[in-house]
Every structure is written in structure tokens, then in C-alpha cells.
Design an enzyme around this catalytic site. Structure first.
Site, mmCIF file in Angstrom:
data_model
loop_
_atom_site.group_PDB
_atom_site.id
_atom_site.type_symbol
_atom_site.label_atom_id
_atom_site.label_comp_id
_atom_site.label_asym_id
_atom_site.label_seq_id
_atom_site.Cartn_x
_atom_site.Cartn_y
_atom_site.Cartn_z
ATOM 1 C CB THR B 14 -0.896 0.007 1.274
ATOM 2 O OG1 THR B 14 -1.628 -1.136 1.132
ATOM 3 C CG2 THR B 14 -1.874 1.111 1.252
ATOM 4 C CB VAL B 15 3.183 2.704 2.512
ATOM 5 C CG1 VAL B 15 3.920 4.098 2.816
ATOM 6 C CG2 VAL B 15 2.311 2.463 3.511
ATOM 7 C CE LYS B 107 1.897 1.284 12.227
ATOM 8 N NZ LYS B 107 0.911 1.976 11.142
ATOM 9 N N GLY B 136 -0.236 8.430 10.091
ATOM 10 C CA GLY B 136 -0.504 8.605 8.953
ATOM 11 C C GLY B 136 -0.177 9.980 8.355
ATOM 12 C CE LYS B 207 -0.114 4.311 14.146
ATOM 13 N NZ LYS B 207 -1.405 4.324 13.714
HETATM 14 N N1 NAP Z 1 -1.052 0.937 5.299
HETATM 15 C C1 NAP Z 1 -0.908 2.025 5.923
HETATM 16 O O1 NAP Z 1 -2.109 3.007 5.976
HETATM 17 C C2 NAP Z 1 -0.035 2.238 7.012
HETATM 18 C C3 NAP Z 1 -0.049 3.632 7.637
HETATM 19 C C4 NAP Z 1 1.007 3.932 8.437
HETATM 20 C C5 NAP Z 1 2.080 3.116 8.370
HETATM 21 N N2 NAP Z 1 2.026 1.958 7.801
HETATM 22 C C6 NAP Z 1 3.237 1.005 7.867
HETATM 23 O O2 NAP Z 1 3.963 1.053 6.536
HETATM 24 C C7 NAP Z 1 4.584 -0.259 6.349
HETATM 25 C C8 NAP Z 1 4.097 -0.767 5.088
HETATM 26 O O3 NAP Z 1 2.809 -0.702 5.155
HETATM 27 P P1 NAP Z 1 1.963 -1.424 4.071
HETATM 28 O O4 NAP Z 1 0.418 -1.262 4.366
HETATM 29 O O5 NAP Z 1 2.351 -0.714 2.832
HETATM 30 O O6 NAP Z 1 2.143 -3.199 3.902
HETATM 31 P P2 NAP Z 1 1.685 -4.190 2.868
HETATM 32 O O7 NAP Z 1 0.694 -3.653 2.023
HETATM 33 O O8 NAP Z 1 1.557 -5.331 3.460
HETATM 34 O O9 NAP Z 1 3.206 -3.982 1.957
HETATM 35 C C9 NAP Z 1 4.372 -4.512 2.361
HETATM 36 C C10 NAP Z 1 5.478 -4.765 1.380
HETATM 37 O O10 NAP Z 1 6.635 -5.226 2.085
HETATM 38 C C11 NAP Z 1 6.972 -6.217 1.004
HETATM 39 N N3 NAP Z 1 7.887 -7.157 1.898
HETATM 40 C C12 NAP Z 1 7.429 -7.972 2.884
HETATM 41 N N4 NAP Z 1 8.347 -8.639 3.118
HETATM 42 C C13 NAP Z 1 9.540 -8.416 2.666
HETATM 43 C C14 NAP Z 1 10.927 -8.940 2.445
HETATM 44 N N5 NAP Z 1 11.371 -10.085 3.008
HETATM 45 N N6 NAP Z 1 11.576 -8.491 1.521
HETATM 46 C C15 NAP Z 1 11.159 -7.534 0.469
HETATM 47 N N7 NAP Z 1 9.953 -7.158 0.621
HETATM 48 C C16 NAP Z 1 9.163 -7.522 1.647
HETATM 49 C C17 NAP Z 1 5.902 -6.794 0.517
HETATM 50 O O11 NAP Z 1 6.374 -7.585 -0.711
HETATM 51 P P3 NAP Z 1 5.019 -8.424 -1.802
HETATM 52 O O12 NAP Z 1 4.268 -7.072 -2.214
HETATM 53 O O13 NAP Z 1 6.018 -8.990 -2.687
HETATM 54 O O14 NAP Z 1 4.725 -9.209 -0.848
HETATM 55 C C18 NAP Z 1 4.836 -5.670 0.335
HETATM 56 O O15 NAP Z 1 5.184 -5.160 -1.021
HETATM 57 C C19 NAP Z 1 4.618 -1.004 7.658
HETATM 58 O O16 NAP Z 1 5.372 -0.820 8.752
HETATM 59 C C20 NAP Z 1 3.187 -0.368 8.344
HETATM 60 O O17 NAP Z 1 2.862 -0.423 9.757
HETATM 61 C C21 NAP Z 1 1.021 1.573 6.973
#
Ligand code: NAP
Ligand code: NAP
Lengths: 428, 428
Positions: B14-15, B107, B136, B207
């Protein structure tokens, strides 16, 4: 970076004394956070002998702020005198010419001379920061320039004059007339020496023009702000608005449209359940909208010694920490001159007028609106004792131009018994 | 400073995809604002072949985020994978060791390993920035670290988990049970893979611990956060609270007291007319209180592609513009280890229990409270059909310790027919 950062503070009124107090009280904290001491080298004000309730004996005194700005032993010139011309302008220019960074609380100066000052500062490799000039203690310049730097900003809105918001909320709460509350606010010292700066929307307009420049990458253009003060807002309008679920706020709105940059500072109706609608008293609120962040709302004290000095210190600490950013978030020479667009974005309007008690009166008004392409969302006729009755109309979305056309046609209907009041309803 | 700033992005969920979109869409705007191009050099995710709906063909691909972090052609390592251990930790450490700056949304990683990471980054002269990790799209880390740098911070509060706030407001609006709304939220994909991170208050606790460190100059200490999730909040409590003019929020509060640093993340009653009380759905709100600025309230989207990527870009732009600030606002080696104080600050509490229909039952409860030094502000007994009746009590201010003493004495009264629910009422 362990050299102290040395300040020259011009102005020892509400804000200046607040800055002195923070620096004296929090010397250790500031040094920890900045990685270097933040010290005052010199100060200036009009009257050296005035008792200011702070110990100034460690600081050099300058009668002339220009001389202070040029002292070789200051790094940052802090301008908290005020005024768009005269000493504030001269000293700020002198500071830049002498190679100093500038921190200013002076919205009037920056809204009028910001472009020229920014250009000369940037040519000299100096920064001008002005967090305290917009919305007091709220770090909104920072949020917009830095926090949202990855966004295309789509709209900014704000209630940015605490005195006006105080007057409007006090009218509603106490059921008092504008004139009565204006008097009260003046007695309490809530208004500027020239109250028109507050109630005429000028002060808030300065702030909006500054935010617009950062938001849209345009040259600050205060003259293009459509200004309308709160002097014509009546207790009736406040009550009628409340009946329909709205509050009246002196609201600033800036947005880039296909027709140009729209900047307005005027009374608006906003839903009373919205964050802006719920804003009471002297508090300020700014709404920043970006294509990625969506909507960020910031709320806090818009003035006062502590909050304003806090904002000044935020800027000072940035400089102490080495942040060097263009005055308006990008090089001043690259800022575009925007074409001004008057209320280009359509909106519903609230209309209040008195109609003569004649058959078909309402129909005539509806017809005049219809001729201008304006349809009616709701209409309400109030009880009347005499020959004319108050009527409220909420239109569907229309342009200000169409509305003015309709208003111009009202006299010819022969049924309108007062100058109609028209207030925009802003979707917030 | 016209050299491009080169990013390596680890994580394309997502991010990560949100960041790629902003950089592709706003290349010119970013360059104007930063004074230099901001470019992506390399990316990493688990599955190279996954269709991510963005064009990645210009970027180097690395299967291993550690290798990405070490590439000589990146300046900033952007960690948006997640997880407090494993690849996220390894790659962040590798980036610092390789002399890269780090921007992170993680976080969990920072709340647990933030102190060690900050120390090694600072020893290497690198910065770690984490605006996206807290609330966020709201630039709250920036507001606290920079905007309020001149303040002694007295308290921070916040609703910082959108999923919990969604569940609580949806329960109230739809009159549904916790379990029903939990299921609904889970179906809608609003909850983490391990929902306990959300509803258990862990994510919000991370947080809060990060903000505490900046606010009070203390080492981030997530283990010291008193955590209580929303799982025990019933629709009855929400309704009773509403009757008395309150909302229930999962509220974080951190403050330094004479007895130590208090950090709590727990359901609280807040006045429904307060900004926190009015917060609906997934929106986040953070309240920052400082000795000069008084109270600043920030509100915005707490998660989602655009807002989170916006926060990441704010940090990236700061680095591009040359801002180099310590991770927690002052050198990590100077951060104090704070003593943890459990709910040291007294507050009124809301109590709900069932009392048996026996003469003197209420008096017995009042007595047990009185013995613990707790006086009653209001009491309300509800209609009952069976042998016991719901009773609500709002106490005057008391400590959690005194309250626990009273609660421990309840069984011996012989009149309490349920485990009492106790929720703190926070003055906001
Ligand atoms: N989503 C939100 O609204 C939000 C808000 C604030 C903070 N965050 C933080 O931002 C971070 C990412 O969140 P997200 O929602 O974007 O997560 P997500 O959609 O689950 O994406 C995680 C990404 O990391 C990759 N990944 C996981 N393990 C990996 C590894 N071993 N090597 C290389 N790549 C790897 C995944 O690859 P694949 O795609 O190939 O599986 C995926 O692209 C987290 O720390 C989360 O707490 C998110
Ligand atoms: N007050 C607020 O809450 C607030 C909030 C935001 C922004 N601001 C801005 O901050 C600035 C200062 O506001 P303030 O409320 O602190 O004003 P103030 O209380 O009226 O103080 C003005 C100070 O400037 C000094 N001064 C005026 N002319 C001078 C000159 N020719 N040479 C040297 N010193 C001169 C005065 O000296 P004497 O004391 O000797 O007369 C006084 O100390 C203004 O630009 C204002 O718009 C104020």
C-alpha cells in the site's frame, strides 16, 4: 555546529517579551534540541526605559532596529515590531543586506513585500521564516511547506483571525448585536489599534495570501484577495443560519481553478457539525487539502504571547538546526504570477431579505433567480407583523456572477423591501 | 545541491506503491520545491512478478532489501515493509551501516528498536525520519519535534488507531455489539492480519511511545505503555456514556509527572463536545500541549496509501532540502531513561456494575468507595426486570490505585452482581 546561534530581537512588546522569556527559561532544553546554544545578543524597542518585566541587562540595546539588524554579532534578526512599512521593512532589508537570516511575525510586511524580500534573501543565501505570522501558535506554515511537500495542494481554508471568531461566537452565545460585541471586544483589548485590520478581514487576508503562495507556488498577492469583513453580519443571520444547521465564520479559502487563483476572505456559512463550524472563541483553524494527504486540520491559539513566541522559536530552532528552505517553499524567482479569479468555484448561497406582503412575491423572487440560472434548495418565510416579512433562501450551487445578476434584478420585482444579504455556503 | 536525491524503496505494498505514484506524478513539483530532483533508483519486495499497477521498469530490482539498502547508488533507504524484526530491521541496520539516511513508516520497529537505531544512525552521521509511522498523513512528528521545539511539552494525547475509532463510532451509530462491528471491520480489510495489533492498542501504543520520546526527551519505551484494548467496551457503556455527554475513545495519553513518565493507551471517556469526542470513523487526532503554545490539535487521515505516502514524502523532502535532525529531536545518547508511572495523574472514573436488588446496596458501594478515599460525583440506577439492576457511577478525581482498592472491596459487600467496568474520564 556548537557555535551559539545569536539573535537580535527587534520589538519587545507582547511577542518580543515572550521570546525573551522562552529563551531565558529553556536555555538548556533549546541547546539539547538544537545541538548548540541559542542566545540573545541584542534587542531594540522604542523606549529603552520601559519596564518590560524581563531582565534585559545581558543584551546590547539598540535604539534603531536597523543598527541591530546590522550588528556583526547577530546571526538571526527577529522582527516583532509590526507594520508593513517603516522600521520593520527597513530593518528587515538591512538584515538581509548584512547577511542575516530573518524570523518574522509580521504578516502585513510579508503579505505586501514578501516577494521582493524573498528574492533578495535568496539572492544573498539567507532565509526568511514566518511561522508566527500565520495562525499564531499553530505550525501551519511548516505543515504546508514541509509536511505536505509531496502534495499538489488543492485547497486551503481557515479561520485565521481570533478576534473575528470571538465576535461571531459571542454574538451567537449571548444573543448580542455586532455593535455591542464589537464594543466589548475593543474594551477587552482584543482588537488592533485599527480595528478594521481585524473586522475588515485584512489581517486574515494577509495570512491567507501568505499560505496561498506556498500552496500554489505563486507570488504572494494580497491585493487579489477578495475581502469582506464581518461588519455586515447581523444577529438575525447568525440565528437563521443556526436554524438551518450552520455557523457563520470569517473564512479564508484559496484554490487554483481553471480560471485562475481564487483567494477569498469573507463571512461564510459552514455546517455546524464540521470542525470549522465547531470552532469557538479566539481559536484558529486551518484546513489543508492535498492530493495525497487528503484533508489535514490544524487547530490552536491564533495569537497571544506564548503561542506567538512558540512559533517564532520553532523557526529559530529550524535555523539553529541548519534547515535552509526558500521563504515560500521554492525559489522566489520561480514563483508564478497567478491570474486572480473572483469566486470562480460555484457554491450554494444563503440569502436573506424582506418581501412585501403581496400575492406572488415569492414567485417573483424565484423567477428572478431562475432567470439567472439559479435554482432554490430551500426557502423559509418568517412570521411578520407588518407589511413585509423576512424570507430566507438557500440556493443550489451557483457562481457569484450569476448571483449578482439575480440580485441586480430584485428591485425591478417591486416586492423586495430590504437590501438582500448574501452569504456563501462553503462545503468544508 | 542540484545532485538528485536517490531513493531505494523496500516494500511495494500500500505505502510503497503510493510513494512511487507521487514521485512519478510530481517529479517537477518535487524538484522545484527541493531544489534538486528526487528519484527512485531501486526497489525491493517479496515477489518480483506481482502486478502492482505502477511502472517499475526504470528502477533496479533487488530481491533482498538488505542488498538494496547497501547499493552505492542510493542516498535514502525508504523502509515500508513492516515488522519489528527480520528484513525490516536487518535492512534498516544495513542502510545505516552503509551510510544511508532512512525514512520509515514502521512504528513497530522504531518503538522497539528506536533507541539503538537512533544511536547508530547518529554515530554514523545519518538521520532516521518516521513521520509516516505516527498518525498517517498528519505531520505530527514534525509539529512536535520542530514546530514546538521552543516548548516544554506538558502532555500529548491522541486517537491514533483509525480502525479502533471506526469500530467505536460504528458501534454507537449502528447500535451494534463489539463482536458484530469487529467482524464487519475485519471483512472490510480494516484490521491488521493480527487484529490484536489494532484492537489491543498495540499499534497505537507504538505511536504513543514514539511521540513520548520526542516530547519528553526520554528513551522510547513501549514496554512501559499501559495498554488496554477496546475488546471489553460494550454497546451499553457507549450508550450510558452518551447519556452523560461522553464518547468512548481509545485514547493515548503521555505526561511527565513527579512520579515518572505516564504513558497510557486505553479506552477513555471524553466530553462529546470536545474535538476528540467529535472524531468520527477512521480519522486520527493528536493533541500537543506545551508551556508556550498551549494546545495544538492536529486531525487527519491516520492511514491509507495517499496519506501515508504523503508523510513519507515530507520526510524525503526534508532530507532533500538538507534538514538533518536527530531521530527523537535531540541526540539519542542524551535521552533519559524515564521511570514509568502507572496512571499517576488522578482522574474521575466511570463505573458500571449490576447491583442486587437489596436494601442499602447503593450505600454499601458508596461506603466501599469512601473507604478508598473516593467520592461520588453522580450516580444513576437503571430500570430492572430481574433481581439486579445496572448502576452507573461517576467518581470525583481519584488515582487508579485507590480505585483498584475500592474495586477489590466490592465482592465483600455482597451486593455486586457483575464484574465492574471502570473507564477513566479524561479532561481533554
Ligand atoms: N497501510 C497504511 O495505511 C500504513 C499507515 C502507516 C504506516 N504503515 C506502515 O507501513 C509499512 C508498510 O505497510 P503497507 O500497508 O504498505 O504493507 P503491505 O501492503 O503489506 O506491503 C508490505 C510490502 O513489503 C514487502 N515485503 C514484505 N516482506 C519483505 C521482504 N522480506 N523482502 C522484501 N519485501 C518484503 C511486500 O512484498 P510483496 O508485495 O511482494 O508481498 C509488500 O510489498 C508497515 O510498517 C506499516 O505499519 C502503513
Ligand atoms: N500579539 C500577537 O498575539 C501576535 C500574533 C501574531 C503576530 N503578531 C505580530 O507580531 C508583531 C509584534 O506584535 P506585538 O503584539 O508584540 O506588538 P506590540 O506589543 O505592539 O509590540 C511592538 C514592539 O515593537 C517596538 N517598536 C515599534 N516601533 C519601533 C521602532 N520604530 N523601533 C524599535 N522598536 C519599535 C515597540 O517598542 P516599545 O515597547 O518601546 O513601544 C514594541 O516593543 C506584529 O507584526 C504583529 O502583527 C502578533
Amino acid at each position: 555546529m556548537t557555535e551559539p546561534l545569536r539573535l537580535g530581537i527587534a520589538g519587545l512588546g507582547t511577542v518580543g517579551v515572550g521570546i525573551v522569556r522562552i529563551i531565558q527559561k529553556h536555555a538548556a532544553l533549546l541547546e539539547q534540541r538544537a545541538g548548540r546554544p541559542v542566545v540573545i545578543t541584542g534587542v531594540s524597542a522604542r523606549t529603552k526605559t520601559k519596564n518590560r518585566d524581563v531582565d534585559l541587562s545581558d543584551y546590547a540595546w539598540e535604539d534603531d532596529p536597523v543598527t541591530l539588524a546590522q550588528r556583526p554579532d547577530i546571526d538571526v534578526f527577529v522582527e516583532v515590531m509590526g507594520g508593513s512599512e517603516g522600521p520593520a521593512k527597513d530593518a528587515t532589508e538591512a538584515a538581509i543586506a548584512a547577511g542575516k537570516d530573518v524570523v518574522s511575525a509580521n504578516k502585513a510586511l510579508l503579505a505586501i513585500h514578501g516577494q521582493a524580500l524573498a528574492e533578495s534573501a535568496e539572492a544573498a543565501g539567507r532565509v526568511i521564516r514566518f511561522e508566527a505570522a500565520v495562525a499564531g501558535g499553530i505550525p501551519v506554515v511548516k505543515a504546508l511547506t514541509e509536511g505536505l511537500a509531496g502534495n499538489d495542494i488543492t485547497r486551503i481554508m481557515g479561520v485565521m483571525n481570533g478576534s473575528c471568531n470571538y465576535i461571531l461566537t459571542r454574538m451567537e452565545d449571548a444573543g448580542l448585536s455586532y455593535d455591542a460585541v464589537f464594543e466589548e471586544a475593543n474594551q477587552l483589548g482584543y482588537l488592533e489599534a485599527d480595528p478594521e485590520l481585524d473586522v475588515g478581514g485584512i489581517d486574515a487576508g494577509h495570512k491567507l495570501a501568505l499560505l496561498s503562495s506556498i500552496a500554489f507556488g505563486t507570488q504572494v498577492d494580497f491585493d487579489a484577495v477578495e475581502l469582506e469583513g464581518i461588519g455586515a453580519v447581523s444577529i438575525d443571520d447568525i440565528r437563521h443560519a443556526a436554524d438551518m444547521g450552520f455557523k457563520i465564520k470569517l473564512l479564508g479559502v484559496a484554490q487554483l481553478t481553471g480560471r485562475g487563483l481564487e483567494q477569498r476572505m469573507s463571512p461564510c456559512l459552514v455546517p455546524d457539525s464540521s470542525p470549522l463550524g465547531q470552532l469557538q472563541g479566539g481559536t484558529n483553524m486551518v484546513v489543508l487539502e492535498g492530493d495525497a494527504a487528503s484533508q489535514i486540520v490544524l487547530r490552536g491559539p491564533g495569537a497571544g504571547e506564548g503561542p506567538t513566541a512558540s512559533a517564532i522559536m520553532g523557526d529559530v530552532m529550524d535555523i539553529a538546526r541548519g534547515l535552509r528552505i526558500s521563504t515560500f517553499g521554492q525559489p522566489a524567482t520561480g514563483l508564478r504570477k497567478a491570474r486572480a479569479a473572483r469566486a470562480a468555484v460555484p457554491a450554494p448561497y444563503y440569502l436573506r431579505m424582506k418581501l412585501l406582503d403581496k400575492p406572488g412575491a415569492l414567485a417573483k423572487i424565484a423567477h428572478a433567480l431562475g432567470e439567472a440560472g439559479i435554482s432554490i434548495d430551500r426557502m423559509r418565510q418568517y412570521e411578520h407583523g407588518d407589511a413585509s416579512a423576512p424570507v430566507l433562501i438557500v440556493t443550489h450551487k451557483t457562481t457569484r456572477t450569476a448571483l449578482d445578476e439575480a440580485l441586480a434584478a430584485f428591485p425591478a420585482t417591486g416586492v423586495v423591501d430590504s437590501t438582500p444579504v448574501a452569504i456563501r455556503i462553503e462545503a468544508v
